[in-house]
Design an enzyme around this catalytic site. Structure first.
Site, PDB file in Angstrom:
ATOM      1  N   GLY A  13       0.679  -1.206   0.041  1.00 43.96           N
ATOM      2  CA  GLY A  13      -0.060  -0.046  -0.017  1.00 43.96           C
ATOM      3  C   GLY A  13       0.959   1.194   0.100  1.00 43.96           C
ATOM      4  CB  SER A  40       2.398  -4.736   6.950  1.00 44.88           C
ATOM      5  OG  SER A  40       3.036  -4.362   8.093  1.00 44.88           O
ATOM      6  CB  VAL A  48      11.220   9.351  -0.307  1.00 43.62           C
ATOM      7  CG1 VAL A  48      12.129   9.862   0.571  1.00 43.62           C
ATOM      8  CG2 VAL A  48      11.804   7.853  -0.702  1.00 43.62           C
ATOM      9  CB  ALA A  51      10.072  15.407  -7.694  1.00 43.80           C
ATOM     10  CE  LYS A  79      10.458  17.958 -11.621  1.00 44.93           C
ATOM     11  NZ  LYS A  79      10.840  16.693 -11.263  1.00 44.93           N
ATOM     12  N   PRO A  97      14.010  21.784 -18.500  1.00 48.55           N
ATOM     13  CG  PRO A  97      13.753  23.030 -20.357  1.00 48.55           C
ATOM     14  CD  PRO A  97      14.821  22.158 -19.637  1.00 48.55           C
TER      15      PRO A  97
HETATM   16  C1  LIG Z   1      15.600   8.286  -1.959  1.00 47.29           C
HETATM   17  C2  LIG Z   1      14.355   7.983  -2.863  1.00 47.29           C
HETATM   18  C3  LIG Z   1      13.817   9.052  -3.562  1.00 47.29           C
HETATM   19  C4  LIG Z   1      12.899   9.077  -4.421  1.00 47.29           C
HETATM   20  N1  LIG Z   1      12.337  10.134  -4.997  1.00 47.29           N
HETATM   21  C5  LIG Z   1      11.738   9.866  -5.977  1.00 47.29           C
HETATM   22  C6  LIG Z   1      10.962  10.905  -6.617  1.00 47.29           C
HETATM   23  O1  LIG Z   1      11.394  12.293  -6.383  1.00 47.29           O
HETATM   24  N2  LIG Z   1       9.952  10.762  -7.750  1.00 47.29           N
HETATM   25  C7  LIG Z   1       9.838   9.634  -7.964  1.00 47.29           C
HETATM   26  O2  LIG Z   1       8.825   9.271  -9.174  1.00 47.29           O
HETATM   27  N3  LIG Z   1       9.807   8.457  -7.125  1.00 47.29           N
HETATM   28  C8  LIG Z   1      10.965   8.804  -6.285  1.00 47.29           C
HETATM   29  N4  LIG Z   1      11.355   7.626  -5.642  1.00 47.29           N
HETATM   30  C9  LIG Z   1      10.895   6.360  -5.852  1.00 47.29           C
HETATM   31  C10 LIG Z   1       9.202   6.181  -5.139  1.00 47.29           C
HETATM   32  O3  LIG Z   1       9.663   6.424  -3.717  1.00 47.29           O
HETATM   33  C11 LIG Z   1       8.724   4.750  -4.996  1.00 47.29           C
HETATM   34  O4  LIG Z   1       8.586   4.460  -6.559  1.00 47.29           O
HETATM   35  C12 LIG Z   1       7.442   4.875  -4.706  1.00 47.29           C
HETATM   36  O5  LIG Z   1       7.444   5.070  -3.290  1.00 47.29           O
HETATM   37  C13 LIG Z   1       6.955   3.498  -4.907  1.00 47.29           C
HETATM   38  O6  LIG Z   1       7.271   2.580  -3.612  1.00 47.29           O
HETATM   39  P1  LIG Z   1       6.414   1.295  -3.493  1.00 47.29           P
HETATM   40  O7  LIG Z   1       4.920   1.553  -3.356  1.00 47.29           O
HETATM   41  O8  LIG Z   1       6.941   0.371  -4.616  1.00 47.29           O
HETATM   42  O9  LIG Z   1       7.048   0.559  -2.271  1.00 47.29           O
HETATM   43  P2  LIG Z   1       6.907   1.063  -0.665  1.00 47.29           P
HETATM   44  O10 LIG Z   1       6.489   2.395  -0.487  1.00 47.29           O
HETATM   45  O11 LIG Z   1       8.122   0.384  -0.017  1.00 47.29           O
HETATM   46  O12 LIG Z   1       5.733   0.030  -0.165  1.00 47.29           O
HETATM   47  C14 LIG Z   1       5.734  -1.141  -0.181  1.00 47.29           C
HETATM   48  C15 LIG Z   1       4.543  -1.873   0.642  1.00 47.29           C
HETATM   49  O13 LIG Z   1       4.520  -3.095   0.690  1.00 47.29           O
HETATM   50  C16 LIG Z   1       3.990  -3.603   2.084  1.00 47.29           C
HETATM   51  N5  LIG Z   1       4.542  -4.901   2.221  1.00 47.29           N
HETATM   52  C17 LIG Z   1       5.896  -5.068   2.242  1.00 47.29           C
HETATM   53  N6  LIG Z   1       6.218  -6.309   2.643  1.00 47.29           N
HETATM   54  C18 LIG Z   1       4.895  -6.861   3.379  1.00 47.29           C
HETATM   55  C19 LIG Z   1       4.518  -7.886   3.900  1.00 47.29           C
HETATM   56  N7  LIG Z   1       5.378  -8.774   4.165  1.00 47.29           N
HETATM   57  N8  LIG Z   1       3.244  -7.983   4.233  1.00 47.29           N
HETATM   58  C20 LIG Z   1       2.387  -7.067   4.049  1.00 47.29           C
HETATM   59  N9  LIG Z   1       2.582  -5.810   3.234  1.00 47.29           N
HETATM   60  C21 LIG Z   1       3.895  -5.579   2.842  1.00 47.29           C
HETATM   61  C22 LIG Z   1       4.309  -2.337   2.966  1.00 47.29           C
HETATM   62  O14 LIG Z   1       3.563  -2.426   4.010  1.00 47.29           O
HETATM   63  C23 LIG Z   1       4.294  -1.117   1.817  1.00 47.29           C
HETATM   64  O15 LIG Z   1       2.772  -0.945   1.988  1.00 47.29           O
HETATM   65  C24 LIG Z   1      12.294   7.625  -4.678  1.00 47.29           C
HETATM   66  C25 LIG Z   1      12.754   6.618  -3.962  1.00 47.29           C
HETATM   67  C26 LIG Z   1      13.980   6.855  -3.036  1.00 47.29           C
HETATM   68  C27 LIG Z   1      14.585   5.451  -2.272  1.00 47.29           C
END
Ligand SMILES: Cc1cc2nc3c(=O)[nH]c(=O)nc-3n(C[C@H](O)[C@H](O)[C@H](O)COP(=O)(O)OP(=O)(O)OC[C@H]3O[C@@H](n4cnc5c(N)ncnc54)[C@H](O)[C@@H]3O)c2cc1C
Length: 489
Positions: A13, A40, A48, A51, A79, A97
């Site tokens: 999520g 979870s 994070v 942008a 932006k 840009p």
């Molecule tokens: C330093 C940094 C800066 C970033 N800046 C940018 C930016 O400026 N622009 C951009 O487009 N992207 C950026 N990103 C990428 C962006 O943060 C991610 O692409 C975005 O947040 C998606 O994350 P996610 O949902 O894939 O994973 P997560 O946010 O890690 O979510 C994982 C989910 O899985 C669930 N989960 C995991 N294991 C289990 C389990 N065993 N049981 C139940 N639930 C579980 C967790 O609870 C959570 O809800 C950045 C990333 C980093 C690391």
């Protein structure tokens, strides 16, 4: 014909999970397919990712977001691009840009016009020919217009927003469309003995969530795609040395800066992302070249005002999952791979993964050809973006710290070397048909990083050099005049 998919289960999520839930619930609205999301709170999200790039408009309209409401709910700001500071050493700065350079409709030809003027000795700054850049510098804002004759059609914009609030906003939409949310940690995964397909997630509270199709949005851990389906990971650390980031918020600024700043530092670069209610700051660095404690101190010292929460350390491995779709598991978001955020591309890659999933949406028999196409397109797309990000590191000059020396001399992918050489020798920007970053982006970054074309498209010779210069002057004046009339951001 095989049976349709009846149950889709999304694991995670974070931004990826709720974007997927919002999009699928819209696309499957009247299909009778149930969508369940498991997350979870104890594990939490990466927290994070604030942008975006202009392709976000496609996604927001796909899921039916109201822009004004979404901006208010997520503390979003406009932006207009990214200012790169110090990438050529000292006080150097250049702007990448959104939108295009020059006159309306001149997108691909404009770099040749300017290259020709430069080769003829004209000292015209590239920034003067981008309406979006001039608007950003003046902290003004207007939306692009559809009329292809208007200079305003050359504009582009995206958003900075609060990642947690964006996920919450999408959650509200998805739940209103019937997505069911389950809180809990996955303790066990049931697989079909014969096919190896995932049949159900078993949570630590004993609940069993069965499905036909599983979307793995579990973040870096890739719980289903890697730990269960063993997709494999291609590590790109040899090209992208940064593997960690400190992130910390600071107080909101009085007048919002309508662009991201990316400032080169000793062992990486620092981001600054202004939101309505705070400024997001971070330092992406390489642990091979700097200890985390020193990196933390660097970030805190460099911030304009003190952090309003403790800095958080995030570690990552740049690269991509070798197969993002295996059996009945499709990985979206960080579970499918990660390119560091220098060009803010991860959210784009999430929505592009969702777009591909919609167009290749399977039946219950999981035709493997669909997965093959998904994997083929995903690999090509992330590799193209990877090359664009590597370009920034590799072409940096005027910096002598060990990380930068390493990047200047490291071997680069052949695909990138080819693009740089084509640009240098012929002024051509060689793009694939649906490559994400287009002529204006490559031109901005190549030029900003000190690479100049030694030739231009000879078709321009139908116009005299003097006429070319005159046309450039006219565009520059038109841009200056237009910006002066625009409202503040
Ligand atoms: C330093 C940094 C800066 C970033 N800046 C940018 C930016 O400026 N622009 C951009 O487009 N992207 C950026 N990103 C990428 C962006 O943060 C991610 O692409 C975005 O947040 C998606 O994350 P996610 O949902 O894939 O994973 P997560 O946010 O890690 O979510 C994982 C989910 O899985 C669930 N989960 C995991 N294991 C289990 C389990 N065993 N049981 C139940 N639930 C579980 C967790 O609870 C959570 O809800 C950045 C990333 C980093 C690391």
């Amino acid at each position: 014909m095989a049976e349709p998919i009846r149950n889709v289960v999304i694991l995670g999520g974070g931004t990826a999970g709720w974007m997927t839930a919002a999009a699928l619930s819209k696309a499957l609205e009247r299909s009778g397919t149930a969508i369940t999301l498991v997350e979870s709170e104890e594990i939490g999200t990466v927290g994070v990712g604030e942008a975006t790039i202009p392709t976000i408009h496609w996604f927001n309209s796909l899921v039916g977001l109201d822009e004004a409401r979404f901006m208010a709910d997520t503390g979003a700001t406009w932006k207009l691009g990214i200012e790169f500071r110090g990438w050529q050493g000292g006080d150097s700065a250049y702007f990448h840009p959104f939108g295009t350079y020059g006159s309306p409709g001149d997108g691909a030809m404009f770099p040749h016009r300017l290259a020709r003027a430069w080769l003829g000795g004209e000292d015209a700054p590239i920034e003067a020919f981008s309406l979006t850049t001039q608007m950003a510098r003046a902290r003004r804002f207007a939306k692009p217009v559809g009329d292809p004759r208007s200079l305003l059609s050359t504009l582009g914009y995206a958003f900075h927003f609060d990642a947690a609030r964006y996920a919450a906003h999408l959650r509200m939409l998805a739940q209103a469309r019937g997505v069911t949310r389950h809180e809990g940690k996955v303790a066990h995964v049931d697989q079909d003995a014969e096919s190896g397909h995932v049949r159900a997630l078993v949570l630590d509270n004993g609940e069993r969530i069965a499905g036909d199709l599983f979307v793995d949005c579990s973040g870096f851990r890739g719980l289903l795609i890697e730990q269960v389906m063993h997709a494999g990971y291609e590590d790109w650390s040899h090209w992208l040395p940064c593997d960690a980031a400190w992130a910390a918020p600071s107080a909101a600024e009085a007048q919002v800066t309508p662009y991201t700043q990316a400032t080169a530092q000793e062992a990486g670069w620092r981001w600054r992302i202004p939101l309505q209610h705070r400024v997001g700051n971070g330092y992406v660095f390489s642990t091979r070249f700097q200890e985390p404690d020193a990196a933390r101190a660097l970030l805190v010292d460099a911030m304009e005002s003190p952090p309003i929460a403790d800095p958080r350390l995030i570690r990552f491995t740049p690269g991509r999952r070798k197969r993002a779709w295996v059996g009945n598991v499709v990985a979206v978001g960080l579970a499918s791979g990660f390119l560091e955020p220098l060009e803010s591309t991860s959210i784009h890659l999430i929505q592009s993964g969702i777009g591909k999933l919609l167009s290749l949406f399977p039946r219950a028999d999981m035709n493997p050809l669909l997965a093959e196409q998904y994997n083929r397109l995903s690999a090509r797309e992330i590799e193209e973006v990877r090359d664009f990000v590597i370009l920034h590191y590799h072409r940096t000059q005027g910096r002598a710290e060990p990380l930068w020396r390493h990047c200047q001399t490291m071997p680069i992918p052949e695909t990138l070397a080819y693009k740089i050489e084509q640009f240098r020798t012929s002024g051509r920007i060689m793009l694939g048909i649906d490559e994400l970053f287009r002529d204006a982006s490559w031109f901005a970054v190549l030029t900003g990083q000190g690479t100049r074309a030694r030739d231009y498209n000879p078709l321009l010779d139908v116009m005299s050099e003097a006429d070319n210069r005159e046309q450039l002057r006219a565009v520059r004046n038109a841009i200056r005049g237009t910006v002066a009339k625009l409202p503040n951001a």
